[in-house]
Design an enzyme around this catalytic site. Sequence first.
Site, mmCIF file in Angstrom:
data_model
loop_
_atom_site.group_PDB
_atom_site.id
_atom_site.type_symbol
_atom_site.label_atom_id
_atom_site.label_comp_id
_atom_site.label_asym_id
_atom_site.label_seq_id
_atom_site.Cartn_x
_atom_site.Cartn_y
_atom_site.Cartn_z
ATOM 1 C CB SER A 47 -8.704 21.104 3.860
ATOM 2 O OG SER A 47 -9.738 20.134 3.882
ATOM 3 C CG HIS A 102 -11.963 26.054 10.811
ATOM 4 N ND1 HIS A 102 -11.316 24.848 10.787
ATOM 5 C CD2 HIS A 102 -13.052 25.895 10.029
ATOM 6 C CE1 HIS A 102 -11.989 23.985 10.044
ATOM 7 N NE2 HIS A 102 -13.049 24.604 9.562
HETATM 8 P P1 AMP Z 1 -15.595 23.524 7.195
HETATM 9 O O1 AMP Z 1 -15.350 23.246 8.643
HETATM 10 O O2 AMP Z 1 -14.654 22.829 6.267
HETATM 11 O O3 AMP Z 1 -17.047 23.394 6.805
HETATM 12 O O4 AMP Z 1 -15.258 25.066 6.998
HETATM 13 C C1 AMP Z 1 -15.874 26.053 7.802
HETATM 14 C C2 AMP Z 1 -15.546 27.402 7.212
HETATM 15 O O5 AMP Z 1 -14.148 27.581 7.179
HETATM 16 C C3 AMP Z 1 -16.047 27.556 5.760
HETATM 17 O O6 AMP Z 1 -16.544 28.873 5.579
HETATM 18 C C4 AMP Z 1 -14.794 27.333 4.970
HETATM 19 O O7 AMP Z 1 -14.811 27.976 3.707
HETATM 20 C C5 AMP Z 1 -13.755 27.955 5.877
HETATM 21 N N1 AMP Z 1 -12.430 27.434 5.557
HETATM 22 C C6 AMP Z 1 -12.079 26.134 5.433
HETATM 23 N N2 AMP Z 1 -10.782 26.036 5.081
HETATM 24 C C7 AMP Z 1 -10.318 27.304 4.971
HETATM 25 C C8 AMP Z 1 -9.063 27.871 4.628
HETATM 26 N N3 AMP Z 1 -8.005 27.112 4.328
HETATM 27 N N4 AMP Z 1 -8.941 29.216 4.613
HETATM 28 C C9 AMP Z 1 -10.008 30.010 4.916
HETATM 29 N N5 AMP Z 1 -11.213 29.536 5.251
HETATM 30 C C10 AMP Z 1 -11.364 28.208 5.284
#
Ligand code: AMP
Length: 286
Positions: free
Chosen positions: A185, A36
């Site tokens: 993640s 993020h």
């Molecule tokens: P989330 O909070 O998991 O819904 O992710 C929010 C945003 O962060 C989404 O666009 C994800 O693809 C991105 N994201 C999550 N994990 C990663 C990562 N390891 N590297 C880059 N972007 C990420």
Amino acid sequence: MDLIRTASDLRELTSAWRADGEVGLVPTMGSLHDGHASLIRRAREDATRTLVSIFVNPAQFGPGEDLAAYPRDEDRDVDVCRGLGVDAIWAPPVEEVYPSGVPLPEPDAGPVGETFEGAARPGHFRGVLKVVHRLFDLTGPCRAYFGQKDAQQLFLIGRMVRELAIPVTIVPCATVRESDGLACSSRNARLSPEEREQAGCLFLALSEAAGLARAGERETAVLVAAMAREIGATPMARIDYVAVVRDVTFEAIARIDGPARALVAVRFPSARLIDNLLLPGSAGAR
Ligand code: AMP
């Protein structure tokens, strides 16, 4: 930094911002990590003002999924955003996103929305497109930042924006990884130490596929078998799917004939993890 909760405050703030500059939006479900942070830094570089949304979207979780157990830590997220120079956070309650009795657009995820993550999680992408469409409508961002970690989601959001001619530039951001290659993640926090150690198998499998592609292998069955072998040799990991897709259509292919992406989804006892990698050498492959 503003912390706002309501849809009307969000509209008011971002329309004031738009009057004298560009608005960058980073949608998240919170529990912020280095992945993020890289999206936020990118937005800070590009846009005049940066908004981070923090919302665990119930519409993208199926029955029996981990909605209740999804990690949440708003105080920490606020500190992270402040440290990164974010201009405002929108952290709404559910009824501000989905007011009761108000029908909101539910863009169609189409057949690609039924495959891979969509097959494992029925209705998932309908929920993702619904919340992203709502966020775009309320925020009116000039640019929105999404991670390649969720490649199928990124593909479907890009297609929705083109099909509905939404005036926003989607900025894809590279996957941020831990030192053993595990993609950052929010769900990694749920892994036991033993599971965490074994979770490196996703990146190992993708790296094997990348190595084969780099050496000129074009038959995806060979790459898929190598990935399945790597994950199959990991005691606590259960394969959900492994595949190679054409990057521009997200369809599974038998032979690499252009930009292609390897995908893995793996269940550990405490969390389900996904990852993907654009295969080297595939851009010029025929
Ligand atoms: P989330 O909070 O998991 O819904 O992710 C929010 C945003 O962060 C989404 O666009 C994800 O693809 C991105 N994201 C999550 N994990 C990663 C990562 N390891 N590297 C880059 N972007 C990420």
